[in-house]
Structures are given as C-alpha cells and as structure tokens.
Design a protein around this motif. Sequence first.
Motif, PDB file in Angstrom:
ATOM      1  N   LYS A  34     -19.224  -1.426 -21.918  1.00  0.00           N
ATOM      2  CA  LYS A  34     -19.226  -1.143 -20.481  1.00  0.00           C
ATOM      3  C   LYS A  34     -18.302  -2.082 -19.728  1.00  0.00           C
ATOM      4  O   LYS A  34     -18.010  -3.177 -20.182  1.00  0.00           O
ATOM      5  CB  LYS A  34     -20.648  -1.275 -19.919  1.00  0.00           C
ATOM      6  CG  LYS A  34     -21.586  -0.221 -20.464  1.00  0.00           C
ATOM      7  CD  LYS A  34     -22.960  -0.324 -19.834  1.00  0.00           C
ATOM      8  CE  LYS A  34     -23.897   0.679 -20.468  1.00  0.00           C
ATOM      9  NZ  LYS A  34     -24.397   1.663 -19.546  1.00  0.00           N
ATOM     10  N   GLN A  35     -17.898  -1.638 -18.554  1.00  0.00           N
ATOM     11  CA  GLN A  35     -17.056  -2.453 -17.680  1.00  0.00           C
ATOM     12  C   GLN A  35     -17.926  -3.162 -16.656  1.00  0.00           C
ATOM     13  O   GLN A  35     -19.000  -2.688 -16.302  1.00  0.00           O
ATOM     14  CB  GLN A  35     -16.047  -1.547 -16.950  1.00  0.00           C
ATOM     15  CG  GLN A  35     -15.084  -0.820 -17.866  1.00  0.00           C
ATOM     16  CD  GLN A  35     -14.181  -1.773 -18.627  1.00  0.00           C
ATOM     17  OE1 GLN A  35     -13.606  -2.688 -18.044  1.00  0.00           O
ATOM     18  NE2 GLN A  35     -14.067  -1.561 -19.926  1.00  0.00           N
ATOM     19  N   GLY A  36     -17.451  -4.293 -16.153  1.00  0.00           N
ATOM     20  CA  GLY A  36     -18.102  -4.975 -15.047  1.00  0.00           C
ATOM     21  C   GLY A  36     -19.433  -5.615 -15.392  1.00  0.00           C
ATOM     22  O   GLY A  36     -20.274  -5.820 -14.521  1.00  0.00           O
ATOM     23  N   PRO A  39     -20.516 -11.810 -17.443  1.00  0.00           N
ATOM     24  CA  PRO A  39     -20.048 -12.504 -18.653  1.00  0.00           C
ATOM     25  C   PRO A  39     -21.176 -13.165 -19.448  1.00  0.00           C
ATOM     26  O   PRO A  39     -21.097 -13.254 -20.669  1.00  0.00           O
ATOM     27  CB  PRO A  39     -19.089 -13.572 -18.115  1.00  0.00           C
ATOM     28  CG  PRO A  39     -18.679 -13.078 -16.773  1.00  0.00           C
ATOM     29  CD  PRO A  39     -19.793 -12.231 -16.246  1.00  0.00           C
ATOM     30  N   ARG A  40     -22.241 -13.577 -18.771  1.00  0.00           N
ATOM     31  CA  ARG A  40     -23.370 -14.181 -19.491  1.00  0.00           C
ATOM     32  C   ARG A  40     -24.081 -13.139 -20.349  1.00  0.00           C
ATOM     33  O   ARG A  40     -24.566 -13.455 -21.448  1.00  0.00           O
ATOM     34  CB  ARG A  40     -24.362 -14.815 -18.512  1.00  0.00           C
ATOM     35  CG  ARG A  40     -23.776 -16.035 -17.790  1.00  0.00           C
ATOM     36  CD  ARG A  40     -24.665 -16.476 -16.653  1.00  0.00           C
ATOM     37  NE  ARG A  40     -24.769 -15.397 -15.653  1.00  0.00           N
ATOM     38  CZ  ARG A  40     -25.439 -15.501 -14.505  1.00  0.00           C
ATOM     39  NH1 ARG A  40     -26.068 -16.616 -14.200  1.00  0.00           N
ATOM     40  NH2 ARG A  40     -25.465 -14.503 -13.657  1.00  0.00           N
ATOM     41  N   VAL A  41     -24.123 -11.906 -19.864  1.00  0.00           N
ATOM     42  CA  VAL A  41     -24.750 -10.824 -20.632  1.00  0.00           C
ATOM     43  C   VAL A  41     -23.867 -10.479 -21.835  1.00  0.00           C
ATOM     44  O   VAL A  41     -24.362 -10.268 -22.946  1.00  0.00           O
ATOM     45  CB  VAL A  41     -25.009  -9.594 -19.737  1.00  0.00           C
ATOM     46  CG1 VAL A  41     -25.543  -8.424 -20.551  1.00  0.00           C
ATOM     47  CG2 VAL A  41     -25.963  -9.954 -18.605  1.00  0.00           C
ATOM     48  N   ILE A  42     -22.560 -10.450 -21.625  1.00  0.00           N
ATOM     49  CA  ILE A  42     -21.614 -10.195 -22.720  1.00  0.00           C
ATOM     50  C   ILE A  42     -21.757 -11.284 -23.784  1.00  0.00           C
ATOM     51  O   ILE A  42     -21.796 -11.008 -24.981  1.00  0.00           O
ATOM     52  CB  ILE A  42     -20.172 -10.111 -22.181  1.00  0.00           C
ATOM     53  CG1 ILE A  42     -20.025  -8.827 -21.360  1.00  0.00           C
ATOM     54  CG2 ILE A  42     -19.158 -10.162 -23.325  1.00  0.00           C
ATOM     55  CD1 ILE A  42     -18.708  -8.693 -20.637  1.00  0.00           C
ATOM     56  N   ASP A  43     -21.870 -12.525 -23.326  1.00  0.00           N
ATOM     57  CA  ASP A  43     -22.053 -13.654 -24.236  1.00  0.00           C
ATOM     58  C   ASP A  43     -23.316 -13.469 -25.074  1.00  0.00           C
ATOM     59  O   ASP A  43     -23.309 -13.663 -26.289  1.00  0.00           O
ATOM     60  CB  ASP A  43     -22.138 -14.942 -23.398  1.00  0.00           C
ATOM     61  CG  ASP A  43     -21.691 -16.162 -24.164  1.00  0.00           C
ATOM     62  OD1 ASP A  43     -20.809 -16.020 -25.033  1.00  0.00           O
ATOM     63  OD2 ASP A  43     -22.238 -17.247 -23.878  1.00  0.00           O
TER      64      ASP A  43
END
Length: 73
Positions: A34-36, A39-43
């Motif tokens: 997903k976009q947007g 960054p902590r969730v992506i990490d």
Amino acid sequence: AGSQAHNDQDVMFAQHMIAHHQQAIQMSDIILGKQGIDPRVIDLANQIKSAQGPEIQQLQTWLNQWGQPTTPG
C-alpha cells in the motif's frame, strides 16, 4: 533429559503455527503493497516477515524429520 519422540499435539501445533505465521507474512505483504503507510508500520511489517520466515522453515524441518505433512489434513 533425553529427547522424547514427538506426539500428535506437537505435529498439530507445528502445522497450525506454520499457517499462523504464513498469515502474518501475508498481512505484512498487504501493508507493504500500500501507499502512504506510516513508516513505523512498514518497519513493523518488515520485522514480522524477517522473524516469521525462519520460524516457518524450522517448523517445516521438524515436520519433515517426523515424516509428517506441513499442513493439517
């Protein structure tokens, strides 16, 4: 303590943990696609993937050593 042979509960646990870990990886992949996203969730999603992958391999190795299928059924 000597190592005891595996039993049906060990097999069932390993099979279900594989499925559980695979679901965590799938959910992480959805987030990473997903976009947007924060960054902590992506990490966190990347951490989940890097932790769960080797655990799946370990569980599959045990099941193979026990001569058991990696999925219940």
